[in-house]
Motif scaffolding. Structure first.
Motif, short mmCIF file in Angstrom:
data_model
loop_
_atom_site.label_atom_id
_atom_site.label_comp_id
_atom_site.label_asym_id
_atom_site.label_seq_id
_atom_site.Cartn_x
_atom_site.Cartn_y
_atom_site.Cartn_z
N ILE A 7 0.83 -1.20 0.00
CA ILE A 7 0.00 0.00 0.00
C ILE A 7 0.87 1.25 0.00
CG2 ILE A 7 -1.71 1.32 1.30
CD1 ILE A 7 -2.85 -1.12 -0.07
N LYS A 8 1.96 1.20 0.75
CA LYS A 8 2.87 2.35 0.85
C LYS A 8 3.46 2.69 -0.53
CE LYS A 8 6.84 1.68 2.91
NZ LYS A 8 7.91 2.04 1.93
N ASN A 9 3.75 1.66 -1.32
CA ASN A 9 4.34 1.88 -2.64
C ASN A 9 3.30 2.27 -3.68
OD1 ASN A 9 7.42 0.98 -3.03
ND2 ASN A 9 6.54 -0.18 -1.35
N LYS A 10 2.04 1.93 -3.46
CA LYS A 10 1.00 2.21 -4.44
C LYS A 10 0.20 3.48 -4.14
CE LYS A 10 1.63 -1.44 -7.03
NZ LYS A 10 2.10 -1.32 -8.44
N SER A 11 0.15 3.86 -2.87
CA SER A 11 -0.69 5.00 -2.49
C SER A 11 0.08 6.31 -2.60
CB SER A 11 -1.19 4.81 -1.05
OG SER A 11 -1.92 5.94 -0.63
N THR A 12 -0.69 7.37 -2.81
CA THR A 12 -0.10 8.71 -2.85
C THR A 12 -0.10 9.36 -1.46
OG1 THR A 12 -2.27 9.65 -3.44
CG2 THR A 12 -0.77 9.09 -5.25
N ALA A 13 -0.73 8.72 -0.50
CA ALA A 13 -0.75 9.25 0.86
C ALA A 13 0.64 9.12 1.48
CB ALA A 13 -1.78 8.51 1.71
N SER A 14 0.90 9.93 2.49
CA SER A 14 2.21 9.89 3.15
C SER A 14 2.39 8.56 3.88
CB SER A 14 2.34 11.05 4.14
OG SER A 14 1.39 10.93 5.17
N THR A 15 3.65 8.14 3.98
CA THR A 15 3.96 6.85 4.59
C THR A 15 3.50 6.77 6.03
OG1 THR A 15 5.89 6.58 3.14
CG2 THR A 15 5.83 5.27 5.15
N ASP A 16 3.76 7.83 6.82
CA ASP A 16 3.38 7.78 8.23
C ASP A 16 1.86 7.71 8.40
OD1 ASP A 16 3.06 10.35 7.28
OD2 ASP A 16 3.57 11.31 9.17
N THR A 17 1.11 8.31 7.47
CA THR A 17 -0.35 8.22 7.54
C THR A 17 -0.82 6.79 7.29
OG1 THR A 17 -0.62 10.50 6.79
CG2 THR A 17 -2.52 9.05 6.54
N ILE A 18 -0.27 6.16 6.26
CA ILE A 18 -0.65 4.78 5.93
C ILE A 18 -0.32 3.84 7.08
CG2 ILE A 18 -0.12 2.84 4.40
CD1 ILE A 18 0.41 4.93 2.20
N ILE A 19 0.89 3.96 7.61
CA ILE A 19 1.30 3.10 8.72
C ILE A 19 0.43 3.35 9.95
CG2 ILE A 19 3.18 2.56 10.31
CD1 ILE A 19 5.12 3.14 8.02
N GLY A 20 0.12 4.62 10.21
CA GLY A 20 -0.72 4.96 11.35
C GLY A 20 -2.10 4.35 11.24
N VAL A 21 -2.68 4.37 10.03
CA VAL A 21 -4.01 3.79 9.82
C VAL A 21 -3.97 2.29 10.07
CG1 VAL A 21 -5.73 3.24 8.06
CG2 VAL A 21 -4.81 5.56 8.22
N PHE A 22 -3.00 1.60 9.49
CA PHE A 22 -2.91 0.15 9.66
C PHE A 22 -2.60 -0.23 11.11
CE2 PHE A 22 -2.73 0.10 5.10
CZ PHE A 22 -3.21 -1.15 4.75
N SER A 23 -1.71 0.53 11.73
CA SER A 23 -1.31 0.23 13.10
C SER A 23 -2.48 0.36 14.07
CB SER A 23 -0.18 1.17 13.52
OG SER A 23 0.23 0.92 14.82
N SER A 24 -3.20 1.48 13.99
CA SER A 24 -4.32 1.70 14.90
C SER A 24 -5.45 0.71 14.64
CB SER A 24 -4.83 3.14 14.77
OG SER A 24 -5.19 3.42 13.42
N THR A 25 -5.68 0.38 13.35
CA THR A 25 -6.72 -0.59 13.02
C THR A 25 -6.37 -1.97 13.56
OG1 THR A 25 -7.25 0.61 10.98
CG2 THR A 25 -8.01 -1.66 11.14
N ALA A 26 -5.11 -2.36 13.42
CA ALA A 26 -4.68 -3.69 13.86
C ALA A 26 -4.83 -3.85 15.37
CB ALA A 26 -3.23 -3.93 13.45
N ILE A 27 -4.37 -2.86 16.13
CA ILE A 27 -4.45 -3.00 17.59
C ILE A 27 -5.89 -2.97 18.06
CG2 ILE A 27 -4.22 -0.53 18.14
CD1 ILE A 27 -2.51 -3.41 20.03
N ALA A 28 -6.73 -2.16 17.40
CA ALA A 28 -8.15 -2.09 17.78
C ALA A 28 -8.85 -3.41 17.47
CB ALA A 28 -8.83 -0.93 17.05
N LEU A 29 -8.55 -3.98 16.29
CA LEU A 29 -9.16 -5.25 15.91
C LEU A 29 -8.73 -6.36 16.86
CD1 LEU A 29 -10.84 -6.85 13.86
CD2 LEU A 29 -8.75 -7.14 12.49
N GLY A 30 -7.45 -6.37 17.22
CA GLY A 30 -6.96 -7.37 18.16
C GLY A 30 -7.62 -7.26 19.51
N LEU A 31 -7.73 -6.05 20.01
CA LEU A 31 -8.39 -5.84 21.31
C LEU A 31 -9.85 -6.23 21.26
CD1 LEU A 31 -6.81 -2.40 22.33
CD2 LEU A 31 -6.49 -4.58 23.51
N MET A 32 -10.51 -5.94 20.15
CA MET A 32 -11.93 -6.28 20.02
C MET A 32 -12.13 -7.79 20.07
SD MET A 32 -14.51 -5.23 16.90
CE MET A 32 -13.76 -6.41 15.75
#
Length: 279
Positions: A91-116
């Motif tokens: 996604i980082k290589n294909k998206s035009t969004a900034s790298t830290d934004t992409i990683i932040g989205v995936f990171s927060s989603t992953a931890i929330a999904l795991g906790l859920m």
């Protein structure tokens, strides 16, 4: 048993009488040099935020293993962590969004999904130990798996090192040299994911990223060439690991956290010495 007898002769200390300490000592000898080595590329390629997200993704891997009813969540943990790391890279290589934004989205989603998933039915407490980790819980079977991981990672490192070094200088230059940057990044991300996944039950999700950043960050302050940089990073990681394990034993503290604090102390010492080595 012969190995334990040799350790008894070489380590005439009271802590070495205990099997669990022998296991922890061997695990530190195996895994901390890996952290020190991988740390050099994490820092050079500005992947600190990415490596942090791997810990969050690993938590979801544990949760999925629990959801599927696995006796041990390790298999799902490793598989999900690798898939998670490669997908972020894609996604980082294909998206035009900034790298830290992409990683932040995936990171927060992953931890929330795991906790859920973990919190469903009150099952979270059973696996909350993964947040802190416990290096003293390592078994002989864990050490065998860890040794296999070390051999695989070292093999992957030997294959990727030169390409990663060029990539750390400039991605456009790396592509001009015929390097497939996506696959190099993906393979390195997968290696990181495996090391994080296999180590997280002993180090802990909350602090594992520090072990992928601090050794190289400290070494970078006082070195001027690649060989010295890598060697010092490995030595810092190994030294902090052994010292942290022993202090945790004698002072009855969490070993992982103690190792990180010692690594941080080394970083601040080298930061203070930086001007002398950068003249």
């Amino acid at each position: 048993m012969e190995l334990y007898s040799i350790m008894d002769m070489l380590l005439p200390f009271d802590w070495a009488r205990y099997t669990f300490m022998k296991h922890a000592f061997l695990a530190i000898l195996l895994v901390t040099p890996l952290f020190g080595l991988l740390s050099t590329m994490v820092v050079s390629n500005r992947m600190a935020f990415f490596s942090d997200s791997l810990g969050h993704g690993a938590f979801t891997g544990i949760a999925i293993g629990v959801l599927l009813g696995a006796v041990s969540p390790l298999v799902s943990l490793v598989l999900f962590s690798v898939a998670f790391a490669v997908f972020i890279t894609y996604i980082k290589n294909k998206s035009t969004a900034s790298t830290d934004t992409i990683i932040g989205v995936f990171s927060s989603t992953a931890i929330a999904l795991g906790l859920m998933i973990m919190s469903h039915g009150g099952g979270f407490n059973k696996f909350s130990s993964y947040l802190i980790g416990d290096v003293l819980s390592i078994t002989a079977e864990d050490l065998q798996a860890l040794l296999l991981v070390v051999l695989v990672v070292l093999g992957g490192w030997a294959l990727l090192f030169n390409r990663l070094l060029v990539l750390s200088l400039n991605s456009a230059f790396a592509r001009s040299r015929g390097i497939n940057t996506f696959w190099v990044e993906s393979l390195f991300a997968a290696i990181l994911a495996v090391v994080v996944a296999i180590s997280i039950q002993w180090v802990g999700i909350l602090i594992i990223n520090a072990l992928l950043v601090l050794p190289a960050a400290a070494a970078r302050n006082v070195t001027n060439n690649v060989k010295a940089y890598q060697l010092l990073s490995v030595l810092i990681a190994l030294g902090a690991g052994l010292m942290g394990l022993l202090l945790a034993y004698y002072w009855n503290m969490a070993a992982g956290a103690t190792i990180v604090v010692i690594s941080a102390g080394v970083f601040f010492i080298t930061l203070a010495l930086k001007s002398r080595f950068r003249r």
